[in-house]
Design a protein around this motif. Structure first.
Motif, short mmCIF file in Angstrom:
data_model
loop_
_atom_site.label_atom_id
_atom_site.label_comp_id
_atom_site.label_asym_id
_atom_site.label_seq_id
_atom_site.Cartn_x
_atom_site.Cartn_y
_atom_site.Cartn_z
N MET A 159 -11.68 12.20 2.36
CA MET A 159 -12.29 13.18 2.51
C MET A 159 -14.01 13.32 2.26
N ARG A 160 -14.03 13.72 2.99
CA ARG A 160 -15.65 13.13 3.65
C ARG A 160 -16.72 14.27 1.68
N ASN A 161 -17.98 13.65 2.06
CA ASN A 161 -18.72 14.00 1.27
C ASN A 161 -18.92 15.07 0.46
N VAL A 162 -18.61 16.03 0.25
CA VAL A 162 -19.26 17.22 0.55
C VAL A 162 -20.47 17.67 0.84
N GLN A 163 -21.71 17.13 0.62
CA GLN A 163 -23.14 17.75 0.22
C GLN A 163 -23.69 16.68 2.18
N THR A 164 -23.23 15.26 1.85
CA THR A 164 -23.67 14.62 2.51
C THR A 164 -23.24 14.62 4.62
N ASN A 165 -22.08 15.53 4.07
CA ASN A 165 -20.85 15.23 5.43
C ASN A 165 -20.26 13.54 5.51
N GLU A 166 -20.98 12.74 4.80
CA GLU A 166 -20.59 11.32 5.04
C GLU A 166 -19.35 10.79 5.12
N ILE A 167 -18.90 9.96 5.67
CA ILE A 167 -17.09 9.71 6.13
C ILE A 167 -17.34 8.80 4.94
N PRO A 168 -16.58 8.47 4.17
CA PRO A 168 -16.39 7.16 3.22
C PRO A 168 -16.50 5.72 3.91
N LYS A 169 -17.13 4.20 2.80
CA LYS A 169 -16.73 3.15 3.23
C LYS A 169 -16.92 2.46 2.25
N ALA A 170 -15.82 1.45 2.28
CA ALA A 170 -16.05 0.44 1.01
C ALA A 170 -15.58 -0.68 1.82
N PRO A 171 -16.52 -1.49 0.86
CA PRO A 171 -16.28 -3.27 0.51
C PRO A 171 -14.95 -3.65 0.32
N ILE A 172 -14.63 -3.78 1.37
CA ILE A 172 -13.23 -5.11 1.06
C ILE A 172 -13.58 -6.11 1.43
N PHE A 173 -12.07 -7.34 1.01
CA PHE A 173 -12.85 -8.82 0.91
C PHE A 173 -11.65 -9.20 1.71
N ALA A 174 -10.10 -8.63 2.02
CA ALA A 174 -9.16 -9.34 2.60
C ALA A 174 -8.44 -8.23 2.57
N ILE A 175 -8.35 -8.84 3.95
CA ILE A 175 -6.77 -7.46 4.26
C ILE A 175 -5.69 -8.36 4.74
N ASN A 176 -4.60 -9.01 3.59
CA ASN A 176 -3.67 -9.59 4.13
C ASN A 176 -1.88 -8.96 4.94
N ARG A 177 -2.01 -9.30 5.39
CA ARG A 177 -0.42 -8.66 6.20
C ARG A 177 0.72 -9.22 6.32
N LEU A 178 1.39 -8.89 6.43
CA LEU A 178 3.54 -8.75 6.13
C LEU A 178 3.32 -9.39 4.94
N ARG A 179 3.19 -9.57 3.79
CA ARG A 179 3.69 -9.75 2.94
C ARG A 179 4.96 -9.42 2.24
N MET A 180 5.37 -10.21 1.82
CA MET A 180 7.32 -9.59 1.63
C MET A 180 7.30 -10.01 0.19
N GLY A 181 8.01 -9.35 -0.09
CA GLY A 181 8.64 -9.71 -2.31
C GLY A 181 7.02 -9.61 -2.94
N THR A 182 5.86 -9.38 -2.83
CA THR A 182 4.74 -9.64 -3.89
C THR A 182 4.32 -7.94 -4.91
N ASP A 183 4.57 -7.65 -3.25
CA ASP A 183 3.53 -5.22 -3.91
C ASP A 183 4.88 -4.27 -4.04
N GLY A 184 6.13 -5.29 -3.72
CA GLY A 184 6.76 -4.09 -4.27
C GLY A 184 8.11 -3.92 -2.97
N PRO A 185 8.80 -2.83 -2.18
CA PRO A 185 9.87 -3.25 -1.90
C PRO A 185 9.96 -3.25 -0.91
#
Length: 134
Positions: A1-27
């Protein structure tokens, strides 16, 4: 959802993207997206780096290992895993840090991925299941 006051697309600081995990975060097979920032200081925090500053001392340079992403940029990085999500019932796990500090980012990510079959898991859900709270 864009910021309605500025129409900016939100950004977030992310420090890791761990792919292909099994059995740790749910089914199924999951991809963990780890956000910076958390208001808690849990004694046994699994990701203490989420408490570090996002920027270097100059206030504008991102610390090493931190990515400031838009929802579209994140989707472009994780969409390759969707076939695994569909085949195994897995999905994206938002963790960190505290992903609920970034509700506009997550909402916009859901909008970006609405054509895909991607399930969303929050790390808090996993913790509650292990502790018998869910």
């Amino acid at each position: 959802m864009r910021n309605v006051q500025t129409n900016e697309i939100p950004k977030a600081p992310i420090f890791a993207i761990n792919r292909l995990r099994m059995g740790t975060d749910g089914p199924g097979v999951t991809t963990l997206v780890a956000f910076m920032g958390c208001p808690l200081k849990c004694k046994y925090c699994l990701n203490p780096q989420c408490h570090q500053p996002i920027y270097e001392e100059d206030g504008t340079t991102l610390r090493d290992g931190v990515m400031m992403l838009t929802p579209q940029e994140l989707y472009d990085m994780v969409k390759i895993d969707n076939i695994y999500f569909q085949a195994t019932g897995g999905g994206i796990c938002f963790g960190g840090g505290e992903p609920t500090l970034y509700p506009q980012f997550i909402e916009e990510f859901k909008n970006v991925t609405r054509e895909e079959i991607i399930k969303y898991i929050f790390d808090e859900d996993r913790k509650n299941r292990k502790n018998g709270k869910r």
